[in-house]
Scaffold this motif. Sequence first.
Motif, short mmCIF file in Angstrom:
data_model
loop_
_atom_site.label_atom_id
_atom_site.label_comp_id
_atom_site.label_asym_id
_atom_site.label_seq_id
_atom_site.Cartn_x
_atom_site.Cartn_y
_atom_site.Cartn_z
N PHE A 194 0.67 -1.25 0.29
CA PHE A 194 -0.22 -0.03 -0.18
C PHE A 194 0.67 1.29 0.35
CE2 PHE A 194 -1.66 3.37 2.10
CZ PHE A 194 -3.39 3.93 1.43
N LEU A 195 2.07 1.41 0.75
CA LEU A 195 2.46 2.28 1.08
C LEU A 195 3.50 2.91 -0.34
CD1 LEU A 195 3.99 2.07 4.51
CD2 LEU A 195 2.17 3.69 3.98
N THR A 196 3.79 2.27 -0.66
CA THR A 196 4.38 1.91 -1.97
C THR A 196 3.84 2.63 -3.42
OG1 THR A 196 4.05 0.26 -3.08
CG2 THR A 196 6.13 0.39 -1.79
N GLN A 197 2.65 3.34 -3.07
CA GLN A 197 1.64 3.56 -4.07
C GLN A 197 0.68 4.85 -3.31
OE1 GLN A 197 -0.56 1.56 -6.85
NE2 GLN A 197 2.11 0.38 -6.60
N MET A 198 1.29 5.24 -2.52
CA MET A 198 0.81 6.64 -2.02
C MET A 198 0.71 7.88 -2.62
SD MET A 198 0.65 5.82 2.22
CE MET A 198 -0.33 7.93 2.52
N SER A 199 2.09 7.73 -3.59
CA SER A 199 2.00 8.89 -4.60
C SER A 199 0.82 8.75 -5.83
CB SER A 199 3.20 9.59 -5.16
OG SER A 199 3.92 8.36 -5.06
N ALA A 200 1.08 7.35 -5.91
CA ALA A 200 0.41 6.68 -7.66
C ALA A 200 -0.93 7.37 -6.92
CB ALA A 200 0.79 5.52 -7.95
N MET A 201 -1.62 6.60 -5.62
CA MET A 201 -3.24 7.00 -4.88
C MET A 201 -3.01 8.42 -5.91
SD MET A 201 -4.47 6.19 -1.66
CE MET A 201 -3.59 7.20 -0.70
N ALA A 247 -3.25 4.19 -8.19
CA ALA A 247 -2.34 3.45 -7.71
C ALA A 247 -3.17 1.95 -8.51
CB ALA A 247 -2.75 3.67 -6.35
N ARG A 248 -2.49 0.69 -7.98
CA ARG A 248 -3.30 -0.27 -8.30
C ARG A 248 -2.83 -1.69 -6.99
NH1 ARG A 248 -1.50 -3.61 -12.76
NH2 ARG A 248 -2.41 -5.35 -11.49
N PHE A 249 -3.40 -2.41 -7.03
CA PHE A 249 -3.87 -3.29 -5.78
C PHE A 249 -3.18 -4.71 -6.48
CE2 PHE A 249 -8.47 -1.73 -5.16
CZ PHE A 249 -8.10 -1.21 -3.97
N ASN A 250 -1.41 -3.95 -5.97
CA ASN A 250 0.04 -5.44 -6.87
C ASN A 250 -0.36 -6.60 -5.70
OD1 ASN A 250 0.76 -5.41 -3.72
ND2 ASN A 250 1.55 -2.32 -4.73
N VAL A 279 -10.72 -8.72 -5.68
CA VAL A 279 -11.81 -8.34 -6.54
C VAL A 279 -11.01 -7.59 -8.53
CG1 VAL A 279 -13.60 -7.97 -7.59
CG2 VAL A 279 -13.78 -8.76 -5.67
N LYS A 280 -10.18 -6.95 -7.21
CA LYS A 280 -9.27 -5.81 -7.72
C LYS A 280 -8.53 -6.19 -8.37
CE LYS A 280 -13.27 -2.50 -7.09
NZ LYS A 280 -13.87 -2.28 -8.33
N ARG A 281 -7.47 -7.20 -8.16
CA ARG A 281 -6.01 -7.72 -8.28
C ARG A 281 -5.97 -7.02 -10.01
NH1 ARG A 281 -8.76 -11.94 -8.61
NH2 ARG A 281 -8.27 -13.73 -9.70
N ASP A 282 -7.01 -7.10 -10.54
CA ASP A 282 -6.24 -7.19 -12.15
C ASP A 282 -6.62 -5.67 -13.27
OD1 ASP A 282 -4.72 -9.67 -12.96
OD2 ASP A 282 -7.21 -10.34 -13.19
N GLU A 283 -7.12 -4.89 -11.82
CA GLU A 283 -8.22 -4.09 -12.20
C GLU A 283 -6.56 -2.69 -12.42
OE1 GLU A 283 -11.35 -2.16 -10.91
OE2 GLU A 283 -11.90 -3.90 -11.49
N GLU A 284 -6.15 -1.92 -13.63
CA GLU A 284 -5.24 -0.68 -14.33
C GLU A 284 -5.45 0.48 -12.57
OE1 GLU A 284 -2.22 -1.26 -16.34
OE2 GLU A 284 -3.57 -3.11 -16.61
N LYS A 285 -6.08 0.53 -12.13
CA LYS A 285 -6.02 1.49 -11.82
C LYS A 285 -7.56 1.56 -10.91
CE LYS A 285 -4.51 5.59 -14.80
NZ LYS A 285 -5.42 6.36 -15.76
N GLU A 288 -9.18 3.02 -7.88
CA GLU A 288 -10.60 3.71 -7.16
C GLU A 288 -9.89 4.16 -6.30
OE1 GLU A 288 -14.68 3.48 -6.37
OE2 GLU A 288 -14.76 2.03 -8.33
N LYS A 289 -9.55 5.52 -6.16
CA LYS A 289 -8.93 6.82 -4.57
C LYS A 289 -8.98 6.19 -3.34
CE LYS A 289 -6.86 10.96 -4.04
NZ LYS A 289 -7.00 12.44 -4.99
N GLY A 290 -10.57 5.98 -3.19
CA GLY A 290 -11.26 5.95 -1.97
C GLY A 290 -11.63 4.81 -1.33
N LEU A 291 -11.10 4.11 -2.43
CA LEU A 291 -11.08 2.29 -2.30
C LEU A 291 -9.66 1.81 -2.08
CD1 LEU A 291 -13.08 0.25 -2.38
CD2 LEU A 291 -12.12 -0.94 -4.24
N PHE A 292 -8.80 2.32 -3.09
CA PHE A 292 -7.50 2.16 -1.90
C PHE A 292 -6.60 2.66 -0.56
CE2 PHE A 292 -2.72 2.31 -2.77
CZ PHE A 292 -2.43 0.70 -3.68
N ALA A 293 -7.66 4.13 -0.66
CA ALA A 293 -7.16 4.54 0.73
C ALA A 293 -7.83 3.80 1.93
CB ALA A 293 -7.93 5.69 0.29
#
Length: 117
Positions: free
Chosen positions: A23-30, A35-38, A87-93, A95-100
């Motif tokens: 999660f932390l590595t994706q924070m600026s992308a978020m 950001a994406r679920f990796n 569920v979201k593992r293959d999505e390129e991007k 959503e900001k709110g969901l990721f947060a």
Amino acid sequence: MDVLIHLFVGLHIIGIASLLGGFLTQMSAMGQGTARFNRAMLHGALTMLVTGVALVGLNQADDNTVNNIKIGVKLAILIVILGIVYVKRDEEKAEKGLFAAVGGLTVANIFIAVLWT
Ligand code: HEM
């Protein structure tokens, strides 16, 4: 048995490192909405589940009291995290709110683990 329990706590912490680190590595992308679920997050969440369940079993086998309400809350939160990340593992991007929300729930679980005594 004590050594085994400590070993699994160590593996549990490696799971946290992977989930929270992913999660932390994706924070600026978020911030930019990219950001994406990796895989680190997915595998970290799975590690939390497997090691957490093992810890419950090992503690019960060792006659240590397990706080079932605390574990139930942690399990419920983790199932939400795992469900979203899976569920979201293959999505390129993501959503900001969901990721947060996933980051927030992970941090919440850490503080539930250490503050709920
Ligand atoms: C994102 C999810 C989770 C996080 C961040 C997390 C965090 C932690 C942390 C930091 C500890 C060590 C601190 C301590 O011993 O008090 C711990 C211990 C433990 N966790 Fe988790 N955990 C998570 C999920 C789970 C799940 C799903 C289960 C069980 C199904 C579980 C069961 C346990 C048990 C049994 C212990 C050791 C006994 C205890 O002190 O409560 N955890 N967890």
